[in-house]
Motif scaffolding. Structure first.
Motif, PDB file in Angstrom:
ATOM      1  N   THR C 161      31.653  49.714  35.409  1.00  0.00           N
ATOM      2  CA  THR C 161      31.500  48.642  34.434  1.00  0.00           C
ATOM      3  C   THR C 161      32.755  47.809  34.402  1.00  0.00           C
ATOM      4  N   ARG C 162      32.590  46.499  34.485  1.00  0.00           N
ATOM      5  CA  ARG C 162      33.740  45.597  34.448  1.00  0.00           C
ATOM      6  C   ARG C 162      34.177  45.399  33.015  1.00  0.00           C
ATOM      7  N   LEU C 163      35.458  45.648  32.764  1.00  0.00           N
ATOM      8  CA  LEU C 163      35.980  45.396  31.423  1.00  0.00           C
ATOM      9  C   LEU C 163      36.520  43.973  31.346  1.00  0.00           C
ATOM     10  N   ASP C 164      37.123  43.526  32.428  1.00  0.00           N
ATOM     11  CA  ASP C 164      37.588  42.140  32.494  1.00  0.00           C
ATOM     12  C   ASP C 164      36.866  41.452  33.626  1.00  0.00           C
ATOM     13  N   LEU C 165      36.798  40.148  33.566  1.00  0.00           N
ATOM     14  CA  LEU C 165      36.169  39.409  34.644  1.00  0.00           C
ATOM     15  C   LEU C 165      36.942  39.636  35.939  1.00  0.00           C
ATOM     16  N   TYR C 166      36.221  39.901  36.984  1.00  0.00           N
ATOM     17  CA  TYR C 166      36.839  40.064  38.296  1.00  0.00           C
ATOM     18  C   TYR C 166      37.605  38.799  38.664  1.00  0.00           C
ATOM     19  N   SER C 167      38.718  38.995  39.280  1.00  0.00           N
ATOM     20  CA  SER C 167      39.498  37.832  39.681  1.00  0.00           C
ATOM     21  C   SER C 167      39.884  37.986  41.138  1.00  0.00           C
ATOM     22  N   MET C 168      39.874  36.892  41.872  1.00  0.00           N
ATOM     23  CA  MET C 168      40.265  36.949  43.285  1.00  0.00           C
ATOM     24  C   MET C 168      41.697  37.436  43.412  1.00  0.00           C
ATOM     25  N   ASP C 169      42.464  37.248  42.363  1.00  0.00           N
ATOM     26  CA  ASP C 169      43.859  37.724  42.401  1.00  0.00           C
ATOM     27  C   ASP C 169      43.924  39.200  42.749  1.00  0.00           C
ATOM     28  N   ASN C 170      42.910  39.956  42.267  1.00  0.00           N
ATOM     29  CA  ASN C 170      42.902  41.388  42.561  1.00  0.00           C
ATOM     30  C   ASN C 170      42.777  41.623  44.057  1.00  0.00           C
ATOM     31  N   LEU C 171      41.922  40.819  44.693  1.00  0.00           N
ATOM     32  CA  LEU C 171      41.756  40.960  46.133  1.00  0.00           C
ATOM     33  C   LEU C 171      43.043  40.552  46.847  1.00  0.00           C
ATOM     34  N   TYR C 172      43.602  39.424  46.399  1.00  0.00           N
ATOM     35  CA  TYR C 172      44.821  38.947  47.042  1.00  0.00           C
ATOM     36  C   TYR C 172      45.931  39.977  46.920  1.00  0.00           C
ATOM     37  N   ARG C 173      45.957  40.622  45.751  1.00  0.00           N
ATOM     38  CA  ARG C 173      46.976  41.649  45.572  1.00  0.00           C
ATOM     39  C   ARG C 173      46.780  42.766  46.586  1.00  0.00           C
ATOM     40  N   GLY C 174      45.523  43.148  46.807  1.00  0.00           N
ATOM     41  CA  GLY C 174      45.234  44.187  47.781  1.00  0.00           C
ATOM     42  C   GLY C 174      45.697  43.795  49.165  1.00  0.00           C
ATOM     43  N   ILE C 175      45.437  42.517  49.523  1.00  0.00           N
ATOM     44  CA  ILE C 175      45.861  42.026  50.834  1.00  0.00           C
ATOM     45  C   ILE C 175      47.369  42.094  50.965  1.00  0.00           C
ATOM     46  N   GLU C 176      48.047  41.593  49.924  1.00  0.00           N
ATOM     47  CA  GLU C 176      49.496  41.542  50.007  1.00  0.00           C
ATOM     48  C   GLU C 176      50.109  42.932  50.029  1.00  0.00           C
ATOM     49  N   GLU C 177      49.571  43.823  49.222  1.00  0.00           N
ATOM     50  CA  GLU C 177      50.147  45.157  49.197  1.00  0.00           C
ATOM     51  C   GLU C 177      49.942  45.870  50.524  1.00  0.00           C
ATOM     52  N   LEU C 178      48.748  45.720  51.091  1.00  0.00           N
ATOM     53  CA  LEU C 178      48.517  46.355  52.392  1.00  0.00           C
ATOM     54  C   LEU C 178      49.481  45.777  53.433  1.00  0.00           C
ATOM     55  N   ALA C 179      49.664  44.464  53.372  1.00  0.00           N
ATOM     56  CA  ALA C 179      50.581  43.837  54.320  1.00  0.00           C
ATOM     57  C   ALA C 179      51.982  44.398  54.136  1.00  0.00           C
ATOM     58  N   GLN C 180      52.363  44.565  52.875  1.00  0.00           N
ATOM     59  CA  GLN C 180      53.683  45.123  52.601  1.00  0.00           C
ATOM     60  C   GLN C 180      53.829  46.523  53.170  1.00  0.00           C
ATOM     61  N   ILE C 181      52.793  47.324  52.901  1.00  0.00           N
ATOM     62  CA  ILE C 181      52.864  48.708  53.341  1.00  0.00           C
ATOM     63  C   ILE C 181      53.094  48.760  54.845  1.00  0.00           C
ATOM     64  N   PHE C 182      52.403  47.881  55.575  1.00  0.00           N
ATOM     65  CA  PHE C 182      52.487  47.922  57.032  1.00  0.00           C
ATOM     66  C   PHE C 182      53.594  47.040  57.588  1.00  0.00           C
ATOM     67  N   ASP C 183      54.494  46.611  56.691  1.00  0.00           N
ATOM     68  CA  ASP C 183      55.673  45.856  57.123  1.00  0.00           C
ATOM     69  C   ASP C 183      55.290  44.547  57.803  1.00  0.00           C
ATOM     70  N   VAL C 184      54.207  43.917  57.348  1.00  0.00           N
ATOM     71  CA  VAL C 184      53.871  42.586  57.856  1.00  0.00           C
ATOM     72  C   VAL C 184      53.609  41.643  56.690  1.00  0.00           C
ATOM     73  N   PRO C 185      54.556  41.587  55.764  1.00  0.00           N
ATOM     74  CA  PRO C 185      54.285  40.813  54.544  1.00  0.00           C
ATOM     75  C   PRO C 185      53.971  39.349  54.795  1.00  0.00           C
ATOM     76  N   ALA C 186      54.543  38.791  55.844  1.00  0.00           N
ATOM     77  CA  ALA C 186      54.305  37.369  56.095  1.00  0.00           C
ATOM     78  C   ALA C 186      52.840  37.105  56.411  1.00  0.00           C
ATOM     79  N   ARG C 187      52.244  38.036  57.173  1.00  0.00           N
ATOM     80  CA  ARG C 187      50.833  37.830  57.492  1.00  0.00           C
ATOM     81  C   ARG C 187      49.992  37.861  56.220  1.00  0.00           C
ATOM     82  N   GLY C 188      50.377  38.777  55.323  1.00  0.00           N
ATOM     83  CA  GLY C 188      49.649  38.882  54.067  1.00  0.00           C
ATOM     84  C   GLY C 188      49.716  37.584  53.298  1.00  0.00           C
ATOM     85  N   THR C 189      50.935  37.081  53.210  1.00  0.00           N
ATOM     86  CA  THR C 189      51.124  35.832  52.476  1.00  0.00           C
ATOM     87  C   THR C 189      50.289  34.718  53.081  1.00  0.00           C
ATOM     88  N   ALA C 190      50.343  34.636  54.426  1.00  0.00           N
ATOM     89  CA  ALA C 190      49.623  33.559  55.103  1.00  0.00           C
ATOM     90  C   ALA C 190      48.125  33.654  54.837  1.00  0.00           C
TER      91      ALA C 190
END
Lengths: 253, 346, 343
Positions: C161-190
């Protein structure tokens, strides 16, 4: 109605029993527990599956009759028949009219009269509205008999009908049954009561080992051999009838 | 006993009793059609009847009229058929197996239907060409066949049938759980759960043309056998000695019950307690004689399920409670009452 | 409910953009290890980029492919549709553990440095594959896409059940964090930049239409053809899309995919109907053709304005769940709206 058994058998419980019961006679069936009395009665009523031998009613084999036709000629009262339904006494006896009813002839005033007569015959007319569950064992037994009577059969088969009855009702029942113009086949426990039948059949280990008048069949020898009991015959001076006094078998001295 | 004597003393003739029943049923249908997530006005019902039956021109909102005619009416009619069919099956089975706890699902039919539905949906049996309902019917029929064979192998009496039914139900329920555990994701599992608990939302006119005749036929078969059913009161031996062709009657009645139950379960899923509780309630009101019990149970079952369907739609705002849950909520206390009442007998 | 500290997105993005400008020479931005992350209630620490990863969930897989990390993926599982065409080549070289849920041992036996997860109900507190602790016990960290846990209670409702409205920011955060983890933060940002740009463009297209009380319903599928359908509730990715484009969701429920009667939907008479197209054929209604046929032939539903006017939009089913495909879906929907006569 004449009922005849020809070489009846069922597994090892009844073996090769042949007997002819004459119209209107009261035929008693005696024997120790486990001798096959109940099974033989059910065989006579055509209720045992895959039975050996045949039953003939008035010269026609039972196998050629439909269940409904059999039920119009023959009624069976079993030992243990109970129900969980909230039936009244009258409801239970009404069931006896089942083989005579059809969509074209539903339950009518004539049927009600027959049921009334049956209730009166067993002395239950006052209790017609009572619930089944409130009846004693003896009362239930009498209702079963009333139901069988309501079937207006020409052969009445009773499996130890006096079992739960008090002495008054035992005698009343035996008197009723003896007075009925129908053929009666009755399994009995009480050998003294059995003396009042027209003829007796004695069962032992699935076979009918003796058949004939009570005095001829219930001899002290037979009683010792089959029932393993010592019987002392006594004569009632008021009418000359024989009764037995039973004692345990003597151990060899 | 006196209550029943009093009722029959009222001696309301059969025809007017039937008339009363028809009126009650009509009222229930009316309620089922107008009450729902959105209440539809009675005037709409009148207008719609005028249009459909008398051909009178009326201006009707197409969506409202469509909801009433294509959704609510079939749904209510099938609910009635379902309730009647399940109650009838309960009456018949309780008489045949001489057990107050007999229920149409005793024969394993419901469990089989569930397994069939799950097999079709989750394992893709039939490649998407067979719908849930067909799978359910196939499952129900197979389960009953297995139960019947098992009962026959065990000796063939009513007790054997009950035990075989329990064994069969356990088997098919286990299969269902296995299929679900093996292949379902949350959404599929939920879809099936909803169906397994009883769901009338997909019912349309074609379902009506299946449910009504099947239940109607079953009702007629039961009515034709009221005397044999009474004769079973003291057991099949007593019934035979009363002139009933026991095997044939058992076969016909069980076939009728199975057909009704399998059809209904395949249409709307598993709805419990109706076949268990309604016959008992009716025995209390009209007595144990089947000439009265059969029609009374059919009517009561129909009205009960319509009411349960209405409840399932309005109990929680904006959400539909599976109808099997509603019948259980009413049926379980009812069942408890039966147990207590039966225990008082010596 | 654990409180998730929010990484200040703006400052991170600013830092990442600024970093190459500040660094001497053409060196790419890099992750500062040890890297600490709070992820869906678990604290993760990475000493270095993981050498390998197993991806459980198509959305997570496609993010990894989009970040050009396909060579580090040892195995994938949980597929809802065919992989995006641009990743077909890469995907062909990656072993598929299972189309549906993989077994715990099949994942563990590959000894991955990380397990990336799309849904908590696969790997999470009631995970059907395993719990995160089970993996942690074996020294394998698990990363759950934030879109499945931020503002969502997975213990209520079948899909959560969604308590707050889904936001694309959540997805973007996932992308950026994964990029960070794998030491390719620039790709994530791009990647995030590119997605944001497209997102903004789609929203602008819709805004230009100046819609006044337009509504919509998203129909995913139904257990049987005529039965109450699964539709999008308030709070999931479809709800976000509708809100972003100025559409009112006629469905009220907070569940991700609640069941609502056709009766209620018909009466609500949405302006637009969105249908999910999928490869799966478990339910009759999975087939888009059957859905369209139903809309045309059902006596009540066919009376809806949206059906009569042909205002039907078909979207990839997987685009309705949080993934980079949301942007594709958003664009398709926005373009379709422009094509309709909605006033």
């Amino acid at each position: 109605m004449r009922i005849e058994a020809r070489n009846l058998g069922w597994r090892e419980i009844v073996r090769g029993v042949s007997v002819e019961i004459r119209p209107g006679e009261t035929f008693g069936l005696v024997g120790p527990n486990g001798s096959g009395k109940s099974t033989l009665l059910k065989l006579l009523a055509g209720l045992m599956p895959r039975a050996a031998g045949e039953v003939w009613l008035d010269g026609a084999p039972l196998s050629q009759l439909s269940r409904r036709q059999i039920a119009q000629r023959l009624a069976l009262v079993e030992q243990f028949a109970d129900t969980g339904e909230a039936l009244s006494v009258r409801d239970a006896v009404d069931l006896g009219r089942t083989p005579w009813l059809s969509p074209l002839s539903p339950f009518g005033p004539a049927d009600t009269q027959i049921v009334d007569r049956a209730l009166a015959a067993v002395g239950m007319e006052e209790m017609a509205a009572r619930a089944w569950a409130t009846l004693s064992g003896g009362e239930r037994q009498r209702v079963h008999i009333a139901r069988a009577l309501a079937q207006e059969p020409r052969v009445l088969i009773l499996d130890e009908p006096t079992n739960h009855l008090d002495i008054h009702h035992q005698l009343a029942l035996l008197g009723l049954v003896a007075a009925l113009p129908v053929t009666v086949v009755m399994a009995l426990h009480d050998l003294n009561q059995a003396m009042m039948c027209d003829r007796l059949g004695v069962m032992s280990e699935g076979r009918m080992v003796a058949c004939g008048k009570p005095a001829e069949v219930l001899t002290p020898d037979n009683l010792a051999r089959i029932f393993r009991v010592r019987a002392q015959p006594m004569i009632d001076p008021s009418d000359g009838s024989t009764l037995f006094r039973f004692l345990p078998m003597e151990t060899s001295a | 006993m006196t209550r029943r004597a009093a009722l029959s003393a009222l001696a309301v003739p059969v025809l007017s009793r039937a008339g009363l029943g028809a009126v009650l049923l009509a009222l229930a249908v009316l309620a089922g059609v107008t009450i729902g997530e959105v209440a539809l006005p009675l005037g709409l019902v009148g207008d719609l009847l005028a249009v459909k039956l008398l051909g009178i021109e009326r201006a009707l909102d197409p969506i409202d009229a469509g909801i009433l005619w294509s959704y609510r009416l079939p749904r209510t009619l099938v609910a009635a058929a379902c309730g009647a069919g399940l109650a009838l099956s309960g009456v018949v089975l309780q008489a045949l197996v001489r057990n107050a706890l007999a229920d149409p699902y005793l024969l394993g039919v419901s469990a089989g239907a569930g397994a069939g539905a799950v097999a079709v949906t989750l394992l893709g049996l039939g490649g998407g060409a067979i719908g849930l309902s067909a799978g359910a019917f196939g499952g129900a029929a197979s389960a009953f066949l297995i139960v019947a064979l098992l009962a026959k192998a065990a000796g063939g009496g009513p007790a054997q049938l009950v035990l075989a039914g329990i064994a069969g139900s356990q088997l098919f329920n286990a299969l269902t759980s296995f299929f679900i555990a093996k292949s379902a994701n949350a959404e599929q599992a939920r879809g099936l759960m909803f169906w397994l608990l009883g769901n009338l939302s997909g019912v349309r006119w074609p379902d009506v043309s299946l449910a009504l005749p099947v239940v109607g036929l079953g009702f007629l078969v039961c009515l034709a056998h009221v005397r044999p059913l009474d004769a079973f009161s003291f057991g099949s031996g007593a019934a035979a000695s009363l002139g009933i062709a026991v095997r044939r009657v058992q076969l016909v009645l069980i076939a009728a019950v199975t057909l009704m139950t399998a059809t209904l379960v395949s249409l709307v899923g598993s709805i419990g307690f109706v076949g268990l509780v309604i016959p008992h309630a009716m025995r209390f009101l009209v007595g144990p004689r089947h000439a009265r019990l059969i029609p009374a149970s059919a009517l009561a079952g129909a009205v009960f399920l319509i009411a349960a369907d209405i409840a399932s739609r309005v109990l929680i705002a904006g959400q539909v409670v599976p109808i099997g849950v509603v019948t259980a909520l009413v049926g379980a206390p009812g069942f408890a009452l039966i147990l207590i009442r039966n225990r008082r007998r010596p | 409910m654990p409180i998730l500290p929010l990484i200040p997105r703006r400052s991170l993005r600013a830092a990442l953009i600024a970093a190459p400008l500040l660094a001497a020479g053409p060196a790419l931005a890099q992750t500062a290890y040890p890297l600490h992350l709070s992820n869906c209630g678990a604290e993760l620490t990475f000493e270095a980029a993981p050498a390998s990863v197993v991806s459980v969930g198509q959305a997570a897989t496609e993010i990894l492919y989009a970040l050009d990390l396909g060579d580090r993926v040892l195995g994938t599982a949980v597929w809802f549709s065919s992989v995006l065409p641009q990743f077909e080549a890469v995907n062909a070289g990656v072993p598929r553990l299972a189309d549906n849920d993989p077994s715990f041992e099949s994942v563990v036996s590959l000894r991955p440095g990380l397990v990336a997860v799309q849904y908590e109900w696969h790997i999470g507190p009631q995970g059907i594959v395993a719990t995160r602790e089970q993996f942690a016990d074996l020294g394998i960290p698990t990363y759950v896409l934030p879109s499945d846990c931020i503002g969502k209670d997975n213990s209520i409702g079948s899909d959560g059940t969604r308590l707050d409205l889904y936001s694309m920011d959540n997805l973007y955060r996932g992308i950026e964090e994964l990029a960070q983890i794998f030491d390719v933060p620039a790709r994530g940002t791009a990647l995030v930049e590119a997605l944001r740009t497209r997102e903004a463009a789609a929203i602008a297209t819709a805004e230009a239409l100046a819609l006044d009380d337009a509504s919509a319903v998203f129909w995913f599928s139904s257990a049987e053809m005529d039965i109450d359908p699964y539709v999008a509730g308030q709070g999931g990715a479809p709800a976000y899309m509708m809100q972003a484009l100025g559409l009112r969701n006629v469905v009220d429920s907070n569940e991700e995919w609640p069941v609502v009667a056709w009766e209620s939907i018909a009466r609500a008479n949405p302006s637009v109907i969105v249908l999910a197209r999928m490869d799966r054929r478990r339910f009759e209604a999975d087939d888009i053709e059957r859905k369209l046929e139903f809309l045309r032939t059902d006596p009540v539903v066919s009376q809806m304005d949206a059906v009569r006017e042909g205002r039907i939009v078909i979207l990839d089913a997987h685009g309705m769940d949080p993934s980079i495909r949301n942007i594709d879906a958003l664009e398709t929907l926005s373009a379709a709206l422009a094509g309709f006569d909605l006033q």
